[in-house]
Every structure is written in C-alpha cells, then in structure tokens.
Design an enzyme around this catalytic site. Structure first.
Site, short mmCIF file in Angstrom:
data_model
loop_
_atom_site.label_atom_id
_atom_site.label_comp_id
_atom_site.label_asym_id
_atom_site.label_seq_id
_atom_site.Cartn_x
_atom_site.Cartn_y
_atom_site.Cartn_z
N TYR A 1 56.26 -16.40 -14.83
CA TYR A 1 56.11 -17.75 -14.26
C TYR A 1 56.10 -18.79 -15.38
O TYR A 1 56.88 -19.75 -15.36
CB TYR A 1 54.82 -17.85 -13.43
CG TYR A 1 54.39 -19.28 -13.16
CD1 TYR A 1 55.13 -20.11 -12.33
CD2 TYR A 1 53.23 -19.81 -13.75
CE1 TYR A 1 54.75 -21.43 -12.09
CE2 TYR A 1 52.84 -21.13 -13.52
CZ TYR A 1 53.60 -21.94 -12.69
OH TYR A 1 53.22 -23.24 -12.47
N THR B 1 53.25 -27.17 -16.10
CA THR B 1 51.94 -26.52 -16.11
C THR B 1 51.42 -26.35 -17.54
O THR B 1 52.21 -26.26 -18.48
CB THR B 1 52.05 -25.13 -15.44
OG1 THR B 1 50.84 -24.41 -15.65
CG2 THR B 1 53.20 -24.31 -16.03
N ASP B 2 50.10 -26.24 -17.65
CA ASP B 2 49.51 -25.97 -18.97
C ASP B 2 49.79 -24.53 -19.43
O ASP B 2 49.61 -24.19 -20.60
CB ASP B 2 48.00 -26.24 -18.97
CG ASP B 2 47.21 -25.42 -17.97
OD1 ASP B 2 47.81 -24.61 -17.22
OD2 ASP B 2 45.97 -25.57 -17.93
N GLU B 3 50.24 -23.67 -18.49
CA GLU B 3 50.45 -22.25 -18.85
C GLU B 3 51.57 -22.07 -19.87
O GLU B 3 51.66 -21.03 -20.51
CB GLU B 3 50.74 -21.41 -17.60
CG GLU B 3 49.62 -21.52 -16.58
CD GLU B 3 49.58 -20.38 -15.57
OE1 GLU B 3 50.31 -19.39 -15.73
OE2 GLU B 3 48.80 -20.49 -14.61
N LYS C 1 58.76 -21.81 -16.36
CA LYS C 1 58.39 -23.23 -16.41
C LYS C 1 58.70 -23.80 -17.81
O LYS C 1 59.17 -24.93 -17.94
CB LYS C 1 56.92 -23.44 -16.06
CG LYS C 1 56.55 -23.16 -14.61
CD LYS C 1 57.19 -24.09 -13.60
CE LYS C 1 56.68 -25.51 -13.66
NZ LYS C 1 57.21 -26.33 -12.52
P1 NAD Z 1 53.50 -24.41 -4.06
O1 NAD Z 1 53.92 -23.00 -4.28
O2 NAD Z 1 52.32 -24.70 -3.19
O3 NAD Z 1 54.72 -25.24 -3.44
C1 NAD Z 1 56.02 -25.11 -3.92
C2 NAD Z 1 56.95 -25.84 -2.95
O4 NAD Z 1 58.28 -25.73 -3.47
C3 NAD Z 1 56.98 -25.23 -1.55
O5 NAD Z 1 56.92 -26.24 -0.58
C4 NAD Z 1 58.33 -24.50 -1.50
O6 NAD Z 1 58.87 -24.42 -0.19
C5 NAD Z 1 59.16 -25.36 -2.42
N1 NAD Z 1 60.29 -24.61 -3.00
C6 NAD Z 1 60.24 -23.40 -3.63
N2 NAD Z 1 61.49 -23.02 -3.99
C7 NAD Z 1 62.32 -24.02 -3.61
C8 NAD Z 1 63.72 -24.22 -3.73
N3 NAD Z 1 64.52 -23.30 -4.30
N4 NAD Z 1 64.25 -25.36 -3.25
C9 NAD Z 1 63.46 -26.31 -2.66
N5 NAD Z 1 62.13 -26.16 -2.51
C10 NAD Z 1 61.57 -25.04 -2.98
O7 NAD Z 1 53.33 -25.04 -5.51
P2 NAD Z 1 52.21 -26.03 -6.07
O8 NAD Z 1 51.01 -25.26 -6.43
O9 NAD Z 1 52.10 -27.19 -5.17
O10 NAD Z 1 52.92 -26.48 -7.43
C11 NAD Z 1 53.85 -27.55 -7.42
C12 NAD Z 1 54.36 -27.75 -8.84
O11 NAD Z 1 53.28 -28.04 -9.71
C13 NAD Z 1 55.06 -26.52 -9.43
O12 NAD Z 1 56.15 -26.96 -10.18
C14 NAD Z 1 54.00 -25.89 -10.32
O13 NAD Z 1 54.60 -25.20 -11.39
C15 NAD Z 1 53.26 -27.12 -10.80
N6 NAD Z 1 51.84 -26.93 -11.14
C16 NAD Z 1 50.98 -26.33 -10.25
C17 NAD Z 1 49.62 -26.23 -10.55
C18 NAD Z 1 48.64 -25.60 -9.60
O14 NAD Z 1 47.47 -25.42 -9.95
N7 NAD Z 1 49.02 -25.28 -8.37
C19 NAD Z 1 49.15 -26.70 -11.79
C20 NAD Z 1 50.06 -27.28 -12.68
C21 NAD Z 1 51.40 -27.41 -12.34
O1 DAU Z 2 47.09 -23.61 -15.00
C1 DAU Z 2 47.96 -24.10 -14.02
C2 DAU Z 2 48.41 -22.98 -13.12
O2 DAU Z 2 47.29 -22.65 -12.29
C3 DAU Z 2 49.61 -23.33 -12.26
O3 DAU Z 2 50.71 -23.57 -13.09
C4 DAU Z 2 49.93 -22.19 -11.28
O4 DAU Z 2 50.99 -22.58 -10.43
C5 DAU Z 2 48.69 -21.91 -10.46
O5 DAU Z 2 48.93 -20.81 -9.62
C6 DAU Z 2 47.49 -21.62 -11.36
O6 DAU Z 2 47.66 -20.35 -12.06
P1 DAU Z 2 46.46 -19.29 -12.20
O7 DAU Z 2 47.04 -17.98 -12.42
O8 DAU Z 2 45.43 -19.78 -13.15
O9 DAU Z 2 45.81 -19.43 -10.70
P2 DAU Z 2 45.28 -18.35 -9.67
O10 DAU Z 2 44.61 -19.09 -8.56
O11 DAU Z 2 46.29 -17.32 -9.33
O12 DAU Z 2 44.14 -17.60 -10.52
C7 DAU Z 2 43.04 -18.30 -11.08
C8 DAU Z 2 42.22 -17.29 -11.87
O13 DAU Z 2 41.60 -16.37 -10.95
C9 DAU Z 2 43.03 -16.43 -12.82
O14 DAU Z 2 42.29 -16.19 -14.00
C10 DAU Z 2 43.26 -15.13 -12.05
C11 DAU Z 2 42.00 -15.02 -11.21
N1 DAU Z 2 42.17 -14.34 -9.89
C12 DAU Z 2 43.16 -14.80 -9.07
C13 DAU Z 2 43.38 -14.21 -7.84
C14 DAU Z 2 44.47 -14.69 -6.93
C15 DAU Z 2 41.33 -13.33 -9.51
O15 DAU Z 2 40.41 -12.94 -10.25
N2 DAU Z 2 41.55 -12.74 -8.29
C16 DAU Z 2 42.54 -13.12 -7.43
O16 DAU Z 2 42.69 -12.53 -6.33
#
Ligand code: NAD
Ligand code: DAU
Length: 370
Positions: free
Chosen positions: A176, A134-136, A180
């Site tokens: 988180y 992630t970019d975080e 990562k």
């Molecule tokens: P998600 O939470 O939707 O899915 C995570 C999946 O991992 C689920 O299917 C869960 O069952 C599985 N999982 C969790 N713990 C596990 C374990 N111990 N063993 C096997 N499986 C397990 O996540 P996502 O949003 O699809 O993110 C996927 C990946 O991409 C993550 O590594 C996250 O850090 C990264 N990422 C997400 C975003 C985003 O915006 N969602 C952005 C950048 C990077």
């Molecule tokens: O940048 C990549 C990341 O983006 C991934 O690595 C993470 O897995 C993914 O969850 C996401 O993280 P964020 O924290 O940015 O996403 P989230 O959807 O939780 O929140 C987006 C923005 O909205 C953040 O600034 C917090 C705000 N927010 C979120 C929720 C859930 C609110 O204001 N209210 C809310 O209820």
C-alpha cells in the site's frame, strides 16, 4: 475555481471532503468521481446528494477516455484526488490491485488533466491538481520512549524522538505505502516536467464517521457491540497518530485554496496512541454508551499474529501547515472518539448494511486462523 472533480468521494475521507465543499461553496460544481468499490458507499452522502452543485459519476480513475471526457464535459478547473485502495492488510494479500488503482489510476488522472489543461488558451493558469497521500510513505519511526514522554510538539505523550517532516526520505514498507509513494512521485514529476500546478499532502491516521469497518476503530466498535473477539496485532504496542476526519477535510480545504504550488504539507493530529491504549478507550466508551459496565468487554482483547512488515510508529510534525496556513486540529481526541463511537452506535443500520453480505467472507479470509 468553479468545477472540481473529487475522486473517491464515496469513501471515508472523500465523503467528508465532498460534504464540506458542496455545503461551503455553493458557487462551485463538485463532481464526485468514484468507482464504488467495496469501500465506496453512496449512503455516506445522503444529506447532500440532492444539492444542485453536486454530481455523482460512477467511473474508474484508470479509464483515460472517461476521465478526459469528464474534464472536457465539465470544464474542470481542479482535481482533489482521494480515490485509492487504502487498506494495508488487503495490500499484503493483493498488491496488484494497489499498483493498478493507486499508481496507474493516479497517472491516468494526471495525463488526462495534462491533455485537457494544455489544450486551453490559458494552459495551467488557475488550475490545480491536489493529491491526497499518507504518512506511511515515510516508513516507520522507532519507539525510543515505549512508556511515552511529554513533548512541546504534542498535546499528548509522544513515543519517540523523531517525527515525520516534509523533508523525511521516502521509505515505504507495505505494498500500500509503496503504491502511494509511487503515485506521489508521479504527481511531483508532472509538476517538474510539464509545469502542472500540483500539491501533495501526507496525512496520519484518520478516524470518525463513515469509515469502512476493516480499519481498527470501526471494526473494534462493531465487534464490541456484538461481543466478538478483538484481534490485536502483535503486542498492541504499535503507535499511530490519530486525526479526526473532519479536521483532515478542513485542512484539505485550506490547502486546496491557499497552499503553495509544488509544495508538500504534512497533516497530523499531534496525537500519538499505542494501539492497546486506544483499544481500551474504545472499549470503555462503547460499554458506557451501551449501558454496560465500563470495561466489562476487556476480555474480548485477543492478541493475534502480527501484520507482516508492521510499521512500529507513525508521528507527523505538521508545524509547516500550522505556521504557513494557520491550520490546527480543532478537536481534542477525547471529544473526537466520544463523537465517533456515538455515531457508529447511533447508525447501526449503516454498519449492518455493510457487514451483511461480502463482509463476512472478508473477515474470514483476513482473521481465520490468525
Ligand atoms: P476508502 O478506502 O474509504 O475510500 C476509497 C474510495 O475510492 C472509495 O469510495 C472507492 O470506491 C474509491 N475508489 C477505489 N478505487 C477506485 C478507482 N479505481 N476509481 C475510482 N474510485 C475508486 O479510503 P479513505 O480511507 O477515505 O482514504 C482516502 C484517501 O486518503 C486515500 O488516497 C488514502 O491513501 C488517503 N489517506 C487515508 C488515511 C486514512 O487514515 N484513512 C490517512 C491518510 C491518507
Ligand atoms: O497512517 C495513515 C494510514 O492509516 C492510511 O494511509 C491508511 O489508508 C489507513 O488504513 C491507516 O493505516 P493503518 O494500517 O495504520 O490503519 P489500520 O486501521 O488498518 O490499523 C491501525 C493499527 O491497528 C495498526 O497498527 C494495525 C492495528 N490493527 C489493525 C486492525 C485492522 C490491529 O491491531 N488489529 C486489526 O484488526
């Protein structure tokens, strides 16, 4: 590359990656390794579950014996690792789960891959361990242009002067992102120490179908539909860079096949939005698609206590990926968000199945009294 484990394939991004690989590469065997936590949902994969080149295995990435057994059983050539605990708010409440899955789970996969691949006559030849991050991990950027400014780097306005580059120093703030960051370091250490062919990518916020409704966009779409308050953290001024999930899956495909070993690639949408602005777009779109008058649900916006340690701005510079491998986002945000809102409204059963049961307890614990 013939036999590929995709971890976390039942989650949001993972399900799009599994779908793309299973459909595009019938000659590959795709093994989806997922523990099915609250975030894993096999109904995300209904359309491909019967394909002959697809196998689902319910397992925990922290279980070394099981992972090594799968490496041997399927003679695995490549791992695309997405399994993780992914929600920042949950990490603030329960950091241990994040350390276990994201750090120890990644290390377990690396060690199992090492043991298996080093036992083969060709060693690491033709193998690949691709870690999705992630970019975080880079921390937060400043909001030096709160009103936005135009920039040649982006199709949209940008809110600051700096962008995350592959060379940006790690500075994670949440449990988180710390977990990562740690996992990214382990992946690179396995390359530097043992010569494992690894790649790491760091991506910005994804949006699109099948995202668990704890994340901003699906949570707000569902709340607008039910006319529940929309909990905006702080002043809603935080900025995120949004990428349509299918474009992330396309990037993963290109990088897995053509990315250079030991490299890092940033993946982003060139698409910065302040939370409050994106929320207004979502409200207008849901209202219009539900036949309500556009904007009539603006009164649901409710400013609540900010997230602890809330990063102000994320903005990815993915020029390296564009120049080296020719990848660019294919969808403009306006088109992507319309598709996304339409998908959630057309798939209410999917949403209702998730939001019944445990979800209400989660909602109470996260938002009550906020
Ligand atoms: P998600 O939470 O939707 O899915 C995570 C999946 O991992 C689920 O299917 C869960 O069952 C599985 N999982 C969790 N713990 C596990 C374990 N111990 N063993 C096997 N499986 C397990 O996540 P996502 O949003 O699809 O993110 C996927 C990946 O991409 C993550 O590594 C996250 O850090 C990264 N990422 C997400 C975003 C985003 O915006 N969602 C952005 C950048 C990077
Ligand atoms: O940048 C990549 C990341 O983006 C991934 O690595 C993470 O897995 C993914 O969850 C996401 O993280 P964020 O924290 O940015 O996403 P989230 O959807 O939780 O929140 C987006 C923005 O909205 C953040 O600034 C917090 C705000 N927010 C979120 C929720 C859930 C609110 O204001 N209210 C809310 O209820």
């Amino acid at each position: 590359m013939k036999n590929i484990i995709i971890t976390g394939g039942a989650g949001f991004i993972g399900s799009h990656v599994v779908r793309l690989f299973v459909n595009k590469y019938p000659e590959y065997h795709i093994i989806n390794l997922d523990k099915l936590t609250y975030a894993g949902n096999l109904s995300n994969l209904k359309d491909i579950e019967d394909k002959s080149n697809y196998t689902f295995v319910k397992a925990d990435i922290c279980d070394f014996d099981v992972v090594l057994g799968l490496m041997r059983e399927y003679d695995v050539d490549g791992i695309i690792h997405l399994a993780a605990e992914s929600h920042v708010d949950r990490s603030i409440k329960d950091p241990f789960t994040f350390a276990r899955t994201n750090v120890m789970g990644t290390l377990t996969l690396l060690q199992a891959a090492k043991v298996y691949w080093e036992s083969l006559p060709g060693g690491y030849e033709g193998k690949r361990f691709y870690h999705i991050s992630t970019d975080e991990v880079y921390g937060a950027l400043e909001l030096t242009h709160p009103e936005g400014r135009t920039s040649e780097i982006s199709a949209h306005e940008v809110y600051g002067d700096e962008f995350f580059l592959e060379t940006t120093k790690y500075n994670p703030h949440s449990p988180y992102s710390a977990s990562k960051a740690s996992s990214d370091h382990f992946v690179r250490a396995f390359h530097d120490t043992y010569g494992m062919p690894t790649i790491v990518t760091n991506c910005s916020n994804n949006y699109g179908p099948y995202q668990f409704p704890e994340k901003l966009i699906p949570l707000f779409i569902n709340n607008i539909r039910h006319r529940r308050p929309l909990p905006v953290y702080g002043k809603g001024e935080n900025v995120r860079d949004w990428l349509y999930v299918v474009d992330h899956a396309r990037a993963i495909d290109v990088i897995f096949h053509k990315g250079r070993i030991a490299e890092t690639y940033n993946i982003g949408g060139f698409n910065e939005w302040k939370n409050i602005d994106i929320i207004k777009v979502v409200i207008n779109t849901v209202d219009r698609l539900l036949g309500r008058s556009e904007g009539e649900d603006m009164n649901l916006i409710t400013y609540v206590t900010d997230r602890k340690g809330h990063d102000m701005r994320y903005a990815i510079d993915s020029t390296k990926l564009k120049n080296e491998l020719g990848w660019e986002p294919s969808l403009q945000f306006e088109e992507g968000i319309e598709k996304t809102v339409r998908w959630y409204l057309d798939n209410q059963e999917w949403m209702d199945n998730i939001t019944s049961g445990e979800y209400e307890k989660y909602y109470e614990s996260m938002y009550a009294g906020r």
